[in-house]
Design an enzyme around this catalytic site. Structure first.
Site, PDB file in Angstrom:
ATOM      1  CG  HIS A 103     -33.653   0.029  76.327  1.00 56.08           C
ATOM      2  ND1 HIS A 103     -32.294  -0.061  76.517  1.00 56.08           N
ATOM      3  CD2 HIS A 103     -33.914   1.354  76.223  1.00 56.08           C
ATOM      4  CE1 HIS A 103     -31.758   1.154  76.540  1.00 56.08           C
ATOM      5  NE2 HIS A 103     -32.728   2.042  76.356  1.00 56.08           N
ATOM      6  CD  GLU A 104     -37.461   2.893  75.273  1.00 56.53           C
ATOM      7  OE1 GLU A 104     -37.554   3.757  76.176  1.00 56.53           O
ATOM      8  OE2 GLU A 104     -36.578   2.923  74.391  1.00 56.53           O
ATOM      9  CD  GLU A 123     -29.835   4.677  77.642  1.00 57.88           C
ATOM     10  OE1 GLU A 123     -30.073   3.784  76.831  1.00 57.88           O
ATOM     11  OE2 GLU A 123     -30.606   5.673  77.797  1.00 57.88           O
TER      12      GLU A 123
END
Lengths: 498, 498
Positions: B268-269, B298
């Site tokens: 995700h990061e 996001e």
């Protein structure tokens, strides 16, 4: 004591508090750059650091300061003694920042950047001609800077450079103190060589994993009273102690083939760190709350490294830790012998405590002559070779890389810093004998697990004083007399000619 | 194109460049605080960060800006299109910073500090009364802030809060897009539950050493095209992606009993990080060079986590890495089943991609009502319980800690942020179908080691655009249409009802 502070002093106090908040980020940026930052971050970091430095310089030379400083000085009697000391330190910071024209600072910064940048390649390539071409114009700018500082401070140019690192110190006093070692040390080295045992052979096959060395280092830091709630240990190419009050960060570098360098480096930096962590809490963020000088700072790291760790008692004490973390097959006595081996060499940072002052004397002499113009940059290698022959019987002919190109200081335009190292060694020895007068022999204190008493003494007499006293007063209050080089001689004689 | 830039624009450019240099240190301070700083550093860091934030705010509201902005706008035709975009973004930063009175900002900062600080104890203690007492006055200040922003932007108060994170977004558009999931998802969850295999039993005795998980994470980052010359992976209590252009730093947290959370967190990061590293280099330090919005940010992290890593093809691809670093005895198919298990729960951050939008819808509804005054803070727990029952069939009665006290956002006075999460999921799905239209099925690209093509598409259409386009234009140019929630529905249907 007057409960009402003059308004000007309060303005100054707030202004310097603000400066310290920006300096917080300069310290963080420096530390991060050396320990954590990936290569891709260097451009934006450099730009941000330059912006920050400019902002701090602007704050330190803000037009308001002139009025506030003279107003506060007119109301001196309304200030407590510590406030007066703080005002003195504020004024000094202001004068240091404002006495050199910005255009000169900028020119020097640019020249130093280029000189350092190229030096990083030139030194390994032994490229004296290339380095000389950068050092000459840089030195010219440093001389202009020294003259501007000299005019503002009313002292000689080299003394004005010294004052940036060692306020109150002069070349004349250095000649009396540092200079007193000049004739003594070469003979002393001779004497040691006649008695010294041959060096312990090292085991080339032995490997000391870095993680284990790190664990050992942390345990030794703990033994030396370092509080990990208030700091860290990391890795960097060049060991240093940075950070801010309450969060002091030290670094070392490791060699898998030998643990001694990293361990002694950690002990050295722990001395710096405990000084920083012991600075007066009530004066945090104010000039009076800062460390006194580079010489006093170095005295604390050298006290830890040389006065404490250099003793057999200390080695005996940490030997069990060492055995627990590393498969070290020297005995404690062999280890101590290795740590106190005296061996003249070309490189300052690798020098033992006996030959080290020779490296400093050489640089002190060269710096003065470069600044007063009696030595030209082009004659520096010959000067270096001649003095190395004189002090240590070693030649640096055609070996510029291990001669006058070995240090970063001149490459970044830093002249007047080198004496701080040996001032530190002299102060450390003087503090040691003052402590022994009061608490008994250091060895006995170490053997009986009474090191906390030693740290208490340092806390009370040195660390908690910050810059509340000038250096001479600090040293006199702590030891009963001003700087006296006899103590370093006595220490060396006791350790090496026992 | 005019080669001579108007003077006002050039002034603005330099001014915003300066701001970015100070923001560099804010980013560094944040990262360091979360990853490296010892506890003893917190007081001086807090003071320094507050000083820095004040300085940045001062720069963003400098009196000169008003003149420069209006002057530059009068000479709009002399600017290139990207310069015009940059000017638009400058003006927006300036308006955001200057439309709220400083006194209100200070009052809100103080209230938020207290509310967050106490929330850290109140949440584990399930102390709703205590939290309510802080949230009420904080909400009052947020409402005042929303009104001030609304007046300046000429929009409704809640829309003004949204605009800080998602410029151009309104509650009405969210109602059309996000709101379209409202009735669909609960039924969809029902359908999944009828077909879903039972959860794979976990092996409680298994341990995954953190160092191994870290090595695996770095390999997966490398597989996802992350360049370690331009960033780092560290540990923090709450995973985030920080740093600056060229030096992007992401973090995760590890659990020795389960590797999946940390691994998906890293993936995700990494999406956030590649976006930051792909921003337009020529616009570094300028507002047009920043990421477009929180929703678009996001979308990149969720593209990596959900669209890429959530597929069987991706799990198959990284499975050998996983086996090399960890003793994992699930098969790749079991692992994928575990990763796509749908299970309604109370906690947003633990939610799967199907139930996640319900958590956001609930908060979106609550926020609007809190801001327009139709919901009182004291009625929030009942509202929460009722909506959780409706969406996910779960009760939070008397369980404040896992109900309306679970998130930090409101405790720090951040209203209008939550929708960004699901906007991100919707954008990510829309980008995915646009990519597939052009490059073929994502699964095939992954299987054939053609992920670089996907990253090139993102680089070209999203990352390299920075804030040069407004969000709608960006999305339309990339996908041929504005935000369309049908793509998230289609993605979820394909993955979960196949």
């Amino acid at each position: 004591m007057n409960t009402q502070q003059p308004a000007a002093y309060e303005q100054l106090r707030q202004h310097f508090q603000k400066i310290s908040h920006f300096e917080h980020f300069a310290a963080l940026g420096d530390w991060d750059q050396a320990t954590m930052m990936p290569a891709g971050g260097s451009d934006s970091r450099a730009a941000a650091m330059a912006e920050l430095a400019g902002h701090i310089h602007q704050l330190k030379t803000a037009p308001n300061l002139t009025d506030w400083l003279s107003e506060a000085e007119q109301q001196l009697s309304a200030l407590t003694l510590p406030q007066q000391a703080n005002l003195r330190e504020m004024k000094q910071q202001w004068r240091h920042a404002s006495c050199v024209p910005s255009s000169l600072i900028q020119a020097k910064t640019a020249a130093a950047y280029q000189c350092e940048h190229q030096w990083r390649q030139q030194r390994p390539a032994n490229d004296w001609q290339g380095f000389k071409a950068n050092l000459q114009p840089l030195l010219q700018l440093v001389k202009e800077e020294a003259q501007a500082r000299a005019d503002a401070e009313g002292v000689a140019p080299y003394d004005a450079l010294l004052a940036q690192f060692e306020p109150g110190m002069t070349a004349a006093r250095l000649e009396q103190t540092l200079g007193s070692l000049r004739d003594w040390i070469p003979t002393f080295i001779q004497q040691i060589h006649e008695r010294q045992l041959p060096a312990v052979a090292s085991n080339d096959a032995q490997r000391y994993p870095i993680a284990r060395q790190q664990d050992l280092g942390k345990e030794v830091m703990h033994f030396l009273g370092f509080d990990f709630q208030q700091g860290r240990l990391d890795i960097s190419a060049h060991p240093f102690c940075g950070g801010v009050p309450g969060d002091v960060r030290l670094t070392t570098r490791y060699d898998e083939q030998s643990f001694l360098g990293a361990l002694l480096g950690i002990i050295h930096e722990t001395g710096h760190a405990r000084y920083e962590l012991g600075l007066p809490f009530a004066w945090q963020g104010q000039p009076a709350g800062l460390a006194r000088s580079m010489g006093i700072h170095e005295s604390q790291s050298l006290f830890f490294e040389m006065q404490l760790a250099g003793s057999q008692a200390f080695v005996d004490k940490i030997y069990p830790l060492l055995k627990r973390h590393l498969s070290c097959h020297q005995s404690a006595a062999e280890l101590h012998q290795q740590m106190t081996q005296v061996q003249p060499g070309l490189i300052r940072v690798d020098a033992d405590e006996v030959t080290y002052p020779c490296h400093i004397l050489l640089r002190f002499e060269a710096e003065q002559s470069l600044i007063d113009g009696s030595l030209a940059v082009s004659d520096l290698p010959e000067f270096w070779d001649q003095r190395m022959q004189h002090y240590l019987g070693l030649s640096t002919k055609d070996n510029y890389r291990d001669g006058c190109m070995q240090d970063i200081h001149w490459a970044v335009g830093e002249f007047g810093y080198f004496p701080s190292y040996t001032l530190g060694a002299m102060y450390a020895a003087q503090f040691r004998f003052a402590i022994e007068k009061q608490l008994g022999p250091l060895d006995t204190l170490i053997q009986n697990d009474k090191l906390a008493k030693v740290f208490d003494w340092l806390q009370q007499h040195i660390w908690s004083q910050g810059s509340l006293l000038d250096t001479d007063t600090l040293v006199r209050q702590a030891t009963g007399e001003p700087l006296n080089p006899q103590y370093l001689r006595r220490h060396l004689q006791q350790r090496y000619l026992r």
